[in-house]
Design an enzyme around this catalytic site. Structure first.
Site, PDB file in Angstrom:
ATOM      1  N   ARG A 104       0.852  -1.199   0.000  1.00  0.00           N
ATOM      2  CA  ARG A 104       0.000   0.000   0.000  1.00  0.00           C
ATOM      3  C   ARG A 104       0.874   1.230   0.000  1.00  0.00           C
ATOM      4  NH1 ARG A 104      -4.826   0.256   4.168  1.00  0.00           N
ATOM      5  NH2 ARG A 104      -3.130   0.778   5.566  1.00  0.00           N
ATOM      6  N   THR A 108      -1.333   7.427  -0.439  1.00  0.00           N
ATOM      7  CA  THR A 108      -2.660   7.279  -1.062  1.00  0.00           C
ATOM      8  C   THR A 108      -3.432   6.063  -0.539  1.00  0.00           C
ATOM      9  OG1 THR A 108      -1.805   5.862  -2.816  1.00  0.00           O
ATOM     10  CG2 THR A 108      -1.737   8.244  -3.212  1.00  0.00           C
ATOM     11  N   ASP A 200       0.235  -3.489  11.967  1.00  0.00           N
ATOM     12  CA  ASP A 200       0.713  -3.845  10.625  1.00  0.00           C
ATOM     13  C   ASP A 200       1.089  -5.335  10.613  1.00  0.00           C
ATOM     14  OD1 ASP A 200       2.357  -2.145   8.109  1.00  0.00           O
ATOM     15  OD2 ASP A 200       2.587  -4.301   8.402  1.00  0.00           O
ATOM     16  N   ASP A 203       4.655  -6.324   9.250  1.00  0.00           N
ATOM     17  CA  ASP A 203       5.724  -5.969  10.186  1.00  0.00           C
ATOM     18  C   ASP A 203       5.735  -6.901  11.389  1.00  0.00           C
ATOM     19  OD1 ASP A 203       6.746  -3.903   8.695  1.00  0.00           O
ATOM     20  OD2 ASP A 203       5.634  -2.335   9.745  1.00  0.00           O
TER      21      ASP A 203
HETATM   22  C1  PRP Z   1      -1.296  -5.015   4.209  1.00  0.00           C
HETATM   23  C2  PRP Z   1      -2.114  -6.282   4.295  1.00  0.00           C
HETATM   24  C3  PRP Z   1      -2.919  -6.222   3.026  1.00  0.00           C
HETATM   25  C4  PRP Z   1      -3.175  -4.754   2.855  1.00  0.00           C
HETATM   26  C5  PRP Z   1      -4.570  -4.442   3.307  1.00  0.00           C
HETATM   27  O1  PRP Z   1      -0.216  -5.173   3.384  1.00  0.00           O
HETATM   28  O2  PRP Z   1      -1.328  -7.425   4.429  1.00  0.00           O
HETATM   29  O3  PRP Z   1      -2.253  -6.746   1.893  1.00  0.00           O
HETATM   30  O4  PRP Z   1      -2.233  -4.063   3.699  1.00  0.00           O
HETATM   31  O5  PRP Z   1      -4.870  -3.109   3.079  1.00  0.00           O
HETATM   32  P1  PRP Z   1      -5.962  -2.660   2.015  1.00  0.00           P
HETATM   33  O6  PRP Z   1      -7.141  -3.539   2.208  1.00  0.00           O
HETATM   34  O7  PRP Z   1      -6.226  -1.226   2.395  1.00  0.00           O
HETATM   35  O8  PRP Z   1      -5.365  -2.760   0.638  1.00  0.00           O
HETATM   36  P2  PRP Z   1       0.879  -4.013   3.178  1.00  0.00           P
HETATM   37  O9  PRP Z   1       0.509  -3.153   2.032  1.00  0.00           O
HETATM   38  O10 PRP Z   1       1.112  -3.326   4.488  1.00  0.00           O
HETATM   39  O11 PRP Z   1       2.151  -4.821   2.719  1.00  0.00           O
HETATM   40  P3  PRP Z   1       3.025  -5.910   3.527  1.00  0.00           P
HETATM   41  O12 PRP Z   1       2.180  -7.154   3.643  1.00  0.00           O
HETATM   42  O13 PRP Z   1       4.195  -6.099   2.638  1.00  0.00           O
HETATM   43  O14 PRP Z   1       3.383  -5.340   4.875  1.00  0.00           O
HETATM   44  N1  URA Z   2      -2.569  -3.423   6.706  1.00  0.00           N
HETATM   45  C1  URA Z   2      -2.257  -3.920   7.932  1.00  0.00           C
HETATM   46  O1  URA Z   2      -1.285  -4.671   8.070  1.00  0.00           O
HETATM   47  N2  URA Z   2      -3.018  -3.556   8.969  1.00  0.00           N
HETATM   48  C2  URA Z   2      -4.074  -2.748   8.859  1.00  0.00           C
HETATM   49  O2  URA Z   2      -4.742  -2.468   9.861  1.00  0.00           O
HETATM   50  C3  URA Z   2      -4.384  -2.242   7.588  1.00  0.00           C
HETATM   51  C4  URA Z   2      -3.624  -2.595   6.526  1.00  0.00           C
END
Ligand code: PRP
Ligand code: URA
Length: 209
Positions: A104, A108, A200, A203
């Protein structure tokens, strides 16, 4: 419209409380994500077709049931979805695994695609898209769109925690997709994080914060 299955099982609720706790460390967090994924997989695969087979036990012949029909594929959304894969494929060892890399944009909150690799026969498989978090729904919706571009017709989404906004987005964009979640939370905050959520997920699984 796809069905939303909120799985309120006591074991899931207990394990979710461990994930939500900010004091849970990386090792336990990762283990519990895997355990929840396995329990959710049990429910999400409840409608898989079976066929009768005859097996010889040490005592007698027995009519048994084995999985039949479409083969399966698990598609984690990177990174956090990876935390759900190992326990699911331990239950379904013949499943193939595709990967979609999305992050993400912090400003944005829109998903940005950086990787995609699918099994060559993905269009013939029933696909389970897995990701612990369904927040705005942008990542899941885009991932499902990419998978449909390969010709897949049967797609199920599995998320551990969902926001109502994310569910609404996936239902609007992909009314043919069923959604399995362990919990539907209250809302998103100003940073599009789920409230109360668990923070997160990526993380916390990989110890990157
Ligand atoms: C997180 C999560 C989803 C997304 C959800 O991933 O694992 O993929 O955010 O958010 P959304 O519904 O608003 O799209 P992130 O983008 O943080 O990436 P990561 O798994 O690499 O930490
Ligand atoms: N991605 C995450 O990992 N946690 C949230 O709460 C939203 C998006």
């Amino acid at each position: 419209m796809g069905n939303v299955h909120e799985l309120n099982h006591p074991l899931l609720q207990h394990k979710l409380s461990i994930l939500r706790d900010k004091n849970t460390g990386v090792k336990e967090f990762r283990e519990v994500v895997g355990e929840i994924a396995a329990l959710m997989c049990y429910e999400a695969t409840r409608d898989l077709p079976t066929e009768e087979v005859e097996i010889e036990t040490p005592i007698a012949m027995a009519k048994c049931r084995c999985l039949a029909g479409k083969k399966l594929a698990i598609v984690p959304i990177l990174r956090a979805g990876l935390g759900m894969v190992d326990t699911i494929i331990s239950l379904i060892p013949s499943a193939k695994v595709g990967h979609i890399g999305l992050y993400r944009d912090p400003r944005t909150h829109e998903p940005v695609k950086y990787y995609c690799k699918m099994p060559p026969d993905i269009s013939e498989r029933r696909v389970f898209v897995v990701d612990p978090m369904l927040a705005t729904g942008g990542s899941a919706s885009d991932a499902i769109t990419f998978i449909k571009e390969y010709g897949c017709k049967s797609i199920t989404l599995m998320d551990i925690i969902a926001a109502p906004e994310g569910i609404a987005r996936v239902q609007k964009d992909h009314p043919d997709v069923d959604i399995f979640v362990a919990a539907v939370d209250e809302k998103l905050n100003e940073n599009a994080y789920i409230v109360p959520g668990l923070g997160d997920a990526g993380d916390r699984i990989f110890g990157t914060k």
